[in-house]
Design an enzyme around this catalytic site. Structure first.
Site, short mmCIF file in Angstrom:
data_model
loop_
_atom_site.label_atom_id
_atom_site.label_comp_id
_atom_site.label_asym_id
_atom_site.label_seq_id
_atom_site.Cartn_x
_atom_site.Cartn_y
_atom_site.Cartn_z
N HIS A 156 130.21 -5.21 20.16
CA HIS A 156 129.78 -6.46 19.51
C HIS A 156 128.27 -6.47 19.24
O HIS A 156 127.66 -7.53 19.17
CB HIS A 156 130.14 -7.71 20.33
CG HIS A 156 131.54 -7.70 20.86
ND1 HIS A 156 132.60 -8.30 20.20
CD2 HIS A 156 132.08 -7.13 21.97
CE1 HIS A 156 133.71 -8.12 20.90
NE2 HIS A 156 133.42 -7.41 21.98
N SER A 277 105.65 0.77 1.05
CA SER A 277 105.75 -0.42 0.22
C SER A 277 104.54 -0.48 -0.71
O SER A 277 103.46 -0.07 -0.34
CB SER A 277 105.79 -1.65 1.12
OG SER A 277 105.23 -2.77 0.46
N LYS A 283 104.22 -0.53 5.95
CA LYS A 283 105.67 -0.29 5.90
C LYS A 283 106.06 1.17 5.83
O LYS A 283 105.41 1.97 5.17
CB LYS A 283 106.28 -0.99 4.67
CG LYS A 283 106.32 -2.51 4.73
CD LYS A 283 107.23 -3.05 5.81
CE LYS A 283 108.69 -2.85 5.55
NZ LYS A 283 109.20 -3.72 4.50
N GLU A 290 119.34 3.88 3.65
CA GLU A 290 119.87 2.68 2.97
C GLU A 290 120.64 3.08 1.72
O GLU A 290 121.70 2.51 1.41
CB GLU A 290 118.73 1.74 2.58
CG GLU A 290 118.04 1.11 3.77
CD GLU A 290 116.75 0.41 3.35
OE1 GLU A 290 116.81 -0.80 3.10
OE2 GLU A 290 115.70 1.07 3.25
#
Ligand code: ARG
Length: 461
Positions: A156, A277, A283, A290
């Site tokens: 979970h 970024s 970043k 992804e």
């Protein structure tokens, strides 16, 4: 310009209609399979005395020269000739003259395209398997280094019990192993030759399909001409197997993305597989992971496209089936690309053992150890579970963990507790001891690595 099938027609379609009907923009990917199929077919026609030796030699030499032009990227195709089959036939005839027109004896584009597509799927299946094996090797290497590295195990997405990091990586090894098994099994169904089925009903020529089958390296041939030209199960199965691979890669990427966040900090993905970024200088984004997660969507989409494409088609060939190629081409390219990126990413990933270690010392994932400890002292497990639950609640209220409670406090809570409890509660002991078969204990994980290595060795023989 007259069509190769133009005899029956009195009017030509306009160019924009030709454009709509043509598949040459994408099926030119099948050029070498098409030439291979034609070479085998021509040889068979000659050996069965359907064409004479000089026509055969002429056709063969023409095809071989087209093959080298394909390899050099020298051919130009035209939408006028619709697809790769008619384009190559036209180019051949331009090269060798009227003998080129004999190649299509006892053959239809319907068995031709099916044959090309089977050859393509077979070849690509083997390449995908090789890509999977590279990733498995990379995971196995990393697992060997990290048998005793401990991370929180989750259910979970809540901390559950600590596990060996190698154990976690090996879970993906076995998923990939099943993926490989599915691909190998699917080869049985793509390794069947449709050639010789003609348009749908076979042919009156006295052909020998064993010659083409052996020449093209197929293990079997279709025994029903209608089935031969209508079957696209092998293409659907390829997309289905690829979907399962993508689902596994996507889950793995989801974990890599979480683990590389500030909140987890368990890993750092190499600069080669991340981006910055344009606005926020600090970043480092896990873009490749992804993208792999995102690309699972298009692969599933291809599977659904093909299933939907085929579901209402009456036997035998229908032009709808021209739509079968792009989803498969896209799937094959995507899944191979994702597997390569994944392998590169795993080969270069930095593992923050210290962060993992810190994490397993700052949670209650050793609560089961405490319950087991009491159960081993004779307290029924249910009661032990209840007692430990109360102890966890007390700790939460005090803002400490189970290892911070003193022996005195433990003995007050339950007189059976002795000093050995503290060793039992350490995450290392918790993991180390779980040596049931397939468990996360160090010994069990080492055995698992041996099993994985033998599995790899067998498949490489
Ligand atoms: N381009 C066609 C396809 O990909 C080849 C087969 C065409 N056959 C026909 N009878 N129109 O499906």
């Amino acid at each position: 310009m007259k069509k190769l099938w133009g005899g029956r027609f009195s009017k030509q379609p306009e160019e924009w209609v030709d454009e709509f009907g043509a598949s040459i923009s994408f099926d030119q990917q099948l050029a070498s399979q098409d030439i291979k199929g034609s070479l085998a077919h021509a040889k068979m026609l000659f050996q069965c005395k359907i064409i004479d030796e000089s026509s055969y030699e002429n056709i063969k030499n023409g095809l071989l020269s087209l093959q080298s032009e394909v390899e050099e990227g020298e051919l130009t195709y035209s939408v006028k000739y619709e697809d790769i089959h008619l384009n190559l036939e036209k180019l051949l005839t331009d090269k060798i003259g009227p003998d080129g027109g004999k190649l299509h004896t006892a053959r239809s584009r319907n068995d031709q395209v099916a044959t090309d597509f089977h050859l393509y799927v077979k070849e690509e299946t083997l390449l995908i398997i090789a890509h999977i094996e590279e990733l498995q090797k990379s995971l196995l290497n990393l697992a060997e280094e990290h048998v005793e590295t401990i991370i929180p195990g989750y259910t979970h997405l809540q901390r559950a019990q600590p596990v060996s990091f190698a154990h976690h990586l090996l879970a993906y090894f076995w998923m990939l192993d099943r993926d490989k098994g599915r691909l190998q099994d699917s080869l049985k169904r793509s390794d069947i030759m449709p050639l010789g089925a003609g348009a749908l009903a076979g042919t009156t020529f006295d052909i020998d399909r064993n010659i083409t089958m052996n020449e093209l390296g197929f293990a079997n041939k279709y025994l029903n001409s209608l089935d031969a030209v209508s079957d696209r199960d092998f293409a659907i199965e390829c997309c289905s197997n690829a979907s399962m691979i993508m689902m596994h890669l996507s889950r793995f990427c989801e974990e890599l993305i979480l683990w590389s966040s500030e909140e987890f900090g368990f890993i750092e993905i190499s600069d080669s597989f991340t981006t910055g970024s344009s606005m926020m200088p600090q970043k480092k984004n896990p873009d490749m992971a992804e993208l792999i997660r995102g690309k699972s969507g298009r692969v599933y989409g291809s599977l659904i496209s093909l299933l939907t494409l085929m579901k209402g088609l009456p036997l035998a060939y229908n032009k709808d089936m021209q739509e079968d190629k792009e989803p498969v081409f896209d799937t094959v390219k995507t899944v191979k690309g994702c597997l390569s990126i994944m392998t590169g990413m795993m080969n270069e990933v930095k593992i923050h053992v210290d962060k993992m270690n810190k994490a397993v010392h700052q949670d209650f994932s050793n609560a089961t150890e405490l319950a087991d400890y009491l159960a081993k002292k004779g307290i029924p497990f249910r009661e032990a579970h209840e007692l430990v639950g109360q102890m966890v609640l007390q700790c939460i209220q005090k803002g400490c963990y189970l290892l911070d409670v003193s022996l005195d406090e433990y003995q007050e809570w339950c007189p059976l507790v002795e000093h050995d409890l503290f060793d039992a509660l350490s995450p290392k002991t918790a993991v180390e001891r779980r040596n049931s078969e397939g468990g996360t204990g160090f010994e069990a994980v080492r055995q698992q690595i041996d099993a994985a290595q033998s599995k790899m060795a067998v498949s490489n023989n």
